[in-house]
Motif scaffolding. Structure first.
Motif, PDB file in Angstrom:
ATOM      1  N   LYS A  17       0.834  -1.196   0.000  1.00 45.83           N
ATOM      2  CA  LYS A  17       0.000   0.000   0.000  1.00 45.83           C
ATOM      3  C   LYS A  17       0.877   1.258   0.000  1.00 45.83           C
ATOM      4  O   LYS A  17       0.608   2.222  -0.721  1.00 45.83           O
ATOM      5  CB  LYS A  17      -0.912   0.010   1.221  1.00 45.83           C
ATOM      6  CG  LYS A  17      -1.842   1.218   1.284  1.00 45.83           C
ATOM      7  CD  LYS A  17      -2.660   1.209   2.572  1.00 45.83           C
ATOM      8  CE  LYS A  17      -3.544   2.438   2.644  1.00 45.83           C
ATOM      9  NZ  LYS A  17      -4.265   2.527   3.941  1.00 45.83           N
ATOM     10  N   SER A  18       1.937   1.255   0.805  1.00 45.99           N
ATOM     11  CA  SER A  18       2.855   2.399   0.857  1.00 45.99           C
ATOM     12  C   SER A  18       3.524   2.647  -0.485  1.00 45.99           C
ATOM     13  O   SER A  18       3.794   3.790  -0.859  1.00 45.99           O
ATOM     14  CB  SER A  18       3.927   2.168   1.931  1.00 45.99           C
ATOM     15  OG  SER A  18       3.354   2.075   3.217  1.00 45.99           O
ATOM     16  N   LEU A  19       3.784   1.555  -1.224  1.00 39.74           N
ATOM     17  CA  LEU A  19       4.416   1.670  -2.542  1.00 39.74           C
ATOM     18  C   LEU A  19       3.387   1.934  -3.645  1.00 39.74           C
ATOM     19  O   LEU A  19       3.743   1.989  -4.821  1.00 39.74           O
ATOM     20  CB  LEU A  19       5.183   0.386  -2.863  1.00 39.74           C
ATOM     21  CG  LEU A  19       6.375   0.066  -1.946  1.00 39.74           C
ATOM     22  CD1 LEU A  19       6.984  -1.275  -2.308  1.00 39.74           C
ATOM     23  CD2 LEU A  19       7.429   1.159  -1.998  1.00 39.74           C
ATOM     24  N   LYS A  20       2.110   2.073  -3.231  1.00 36.78           N
ATOM     25  CA  LYS A  20       1.003   2.370  -4.161  1.00 36.78           C
ATOM     26  C   LYS A  20       0.778   1.257  -5.178  1.00 36.78           C
ATOM     27  O   LYS A  20       0.307   1.491  -6.297  1.00 36.78           O
ATOM     28  CB  LYS A  20       1.219   3.723  -4.862  1.00 36.78           C
ATOM     29  CG  LYS A  20       1.359   4.896  -3.897  1.00 36.78           C
ATOM     30  CD  LYS A  20       1.380   6.223  -4.609  1.00 36.78           C
ATOM     31  CE  LYS A  20       1.624   7.370  -3.643  1.00 36.78           C
ATOM     32  NZ  LYS A  20       0.686   7.418  -2.510  1.00 36.78           N
ATOM     33  N   ILE A  21       1.145   0.039  -4.802  1.00 40.18           N
ATOM     34  CA  ILE A  21       0.845  -1.132  -5.632  1.00 40.18           C
ATOM     35  C   ILE A  21      -0.561  -1.637  -5.307  1.00 40.18           C
ATOM     36  O   ILE A  21      -1.257  -2.172  -6.161  1.00 40.18           O
ATOM     37  CB  ILE A  21       1.905  -2.228  -5.414  1.00 40.18           C
ATOM     38  CG1 ILE A  21       3.265  -1.754  -5.946  1.00 40.18           C
ATOM     39  CG2 ILE A  21       1.502  -3.540  -6.069  1.00 40.18           C
ATOM     40  CD1 ILE A  21       4.405  -2.688  -5.649  1.00 40.18           C
ATOM     41  N   VAL A  22      -0.948  -1.461  -4.052  1.00 45.19           N
ATOM     42  CA  VAL A  22      -2.291  -1.818  -3.599  1.00 45.19           C
ATOM     43  C   VAL A  22      -3.009  -0.541  -3.197  1.00 45.19           C
ATOM     44  O   VAL A  22      -2.429   0.317  -2.521  1.00 45.19           O
ATOM     45  CB  VAL A  22      -2.215  -2.793  -2.404  1.00 45.19           C
ATOM     46  CG1 VAL A  22      -3.575  -2.933  -1.731  1.00 45.19           C
ATOM     47  CG2 VAL A  22      -1.721  -4.161  -2.856  1.00 45.19           C
ATOM     48  N   SER A  23      -4.265  -0.409  -3.596  1.00 49.99           N
ATOM     49  CA  SER A  23      -5.055   0.771  -3.232  1.00 49.99           C
ATOM     50  C   SER A  23      -5.798   0.517  -1.925  1.00 49.99           C
ATOM     51  O   SER A  23      -5.765  -0.586  -1.368  1.00 49.99           O
ATOM     52  CB  SER A  23      -6.049   1.110  -4.344  1.00 49.99           C
ATOM     53  OG  SER A  23      -7.077   0.134  -4.383  1.00 49.99           O
ATOM     54  N   SER A  24      -6.493   1.530  -1.443  1.00 45.51           N
ATOM     55  CA  SER A  24      -7.259   1.407  -0.200  1.00 45.51           C
ATOM     56  C   SER A  24      -8.578   0.678  -0.406  1.00 45.51           C
ATOM     57  O   SER A  24      -9.189   0.199   0.558  1.00 45.51           O
ATOM     58  CB  SER A  24      -7.523   2.794   0.399  1.00 45.51           C
ATOM     59  OG  SER A  24      -6.306   3.427   0.737  1.00 45.51           O
ATOM     60  N   ASP A  25      -9.066   0.615  -1.650  1.00 44.44           N
ATOM     61  CA  ASP A  25     -10.330  -0.036  -1.961  1.00 44.44           C
ATOM     62  C   ASP A  25     -10.077  -1.486  -2.372  1.00 44.44           C
ATOM     63  O   ASP A  25      -9.389  -1.745  -3.365  1.00 44.44           O
ATOM     64  CB  ASP A  25     -11.059   0.702  -3.087  1.00 44.44           C
ATOM     65  CG  ASP A  25     -11.434   2.119  -2.684  1.00 44.44           C
ATOM     66  OD1 ASP A  25     -11.626   2.351  -1.473  1.00 44.44           O
ATOM     67  OD2 ASP A  25     -11.519   2.985  -3.571  1.00 44.44           O
ATOM     68  N   LEU A  26     -10.632  -2.414  -1.614  1.00 44.84           N
ATOM     69  CA  LEU A  26     -10.329  -3.824  -1.824  1.00 44.84           C
ATOM     70  C   LEU A  26     -11.588  -4.659  -1.995  1.00 44.84           C
ATOM     71  O   LEU A  26     -12.664  -4.314  -1.499  1.00 44.84           O
ATOM     72  CB  LEU A  26      -9.560  -4.374  -0.610  1.00 44.84           C
ATOM     73  CG  LEU A  26      -8.242  -3.702  -0.247  1.00 44.84           C
ATOM     74  CD1 LEU A  26      -7.727  -4.281   1.069  1.00 44.84           C
ATOM     75  CD2 LEU A  26      -7.205  -3.858  -1.341  1.00 44.84           C
TER      76      LEU A  26
END
Length: 235
Positions: free
Chosen positions: A139-148
């Motif tokens: 998430k910190s690396l913006k590979i995963v978003s907050s919406d899952l």
């Protein structure tokens, strides 16, 4: 049922390998601050040396960077040394035998830690903590978003018939299994495991759903959809 030390996590085909340049000591410190309260509820307090939180980060970096324990240790150690960031408090930097105190654990320390957790039957809690750290780094690396999208599913592994084993499901020889409840998330094209729980007979599984939901929400994730295996229709 734990993840093997050398096993790589599932990674979307379009993402590729994360390089050591993307993992810096300050990022790991930030993640440690978030996961430490969670880990302190799962794993016992260590009396000295590196905390279990740091060993969780060690295993997480090993998976993300796809390196052996030895290479992972040295990559992070060099980064910490250059930044003068240590992952344990200390008063002496150099020992009487001339050895320099490490900023990050080495491979033997990680092996000893894992052996201790195995004896305490805390391997599952350890690897679930690694999966949480892994998710937060992505998430910190913006590979995963907050919406899952959240997925829950069972995985059955054949086992020998043992009526005294509380984890052995089934009664007929050759058809008995050990059952794992797995939770994973989808973010865009990325599919990532976030928790695995070995299930006992007659175990109430609803608390596991609550725990995973609370873990995601408390770390500022939003669950847009939940996809359940048909075996969960009663829940």
């Amino acid at each position: 049922m734990s993840t093997n030390l050398q096993e790589n996590p599932s990674v979307g085909a379009d993402i590729g390998q994360i390089t050591p340049n993307q993992i810096n000591p300050q990022l790991l410190l930030d993640i440690a601050e978030v996961i430490d309260p969670v880990i302190s509820q799962k794993l016992p307090l260590k009396q000295s040396g590196f905390s279990y939180t740091i060993f969780v980060l060690f295993a997480c970096c090993m998976q993300i960077l796809r390196l052996s324990p030895r290479h992972t240790s040295e990559v992070i150690q060099k980064k910490c040394s250059r930044a003068q960031i240590s992952f344990q408090s200390y008063s002496v930097t150099k020992f009487s035998n001339g050895k320099q105190r490490r900023f990050f654990p080495d491979e033997p320390a990680f092996s000893r830690c894992f052996q201790t957790l195995s004896k305490l039957d805390l391997v599952e809690a350890f690897w679930n903590s690694v999966l949480l750290a892994h998710l937060l780094i992505l998430k910190s690396l913006k590979i995963v978003s907050s919406d899952l999208k959240l997925i829950a599913d069972y995985t059955d592994t054949p086992c020998k018939k043992n009526m005294q084993d509380p984890y052995c499901f089934g009664k007929k020889e050759g058809k008995t299994v050990h059952r794992t409840l797995s939770f994973s998330v989808i973010s865009g094209d990325f599919h990532h495991m976030i928790a695995n729980f070995k299930i006992k007979k007659r175990q109430d599984k609803l608390p596991l759903f609550h725990n995973v939901h609370e873990m995601l929400v408390s770390n500022c994730f939003s669950i847009k959809y939940v996809m359940l295996d048909r075996g969960f229709y009663r829940i």
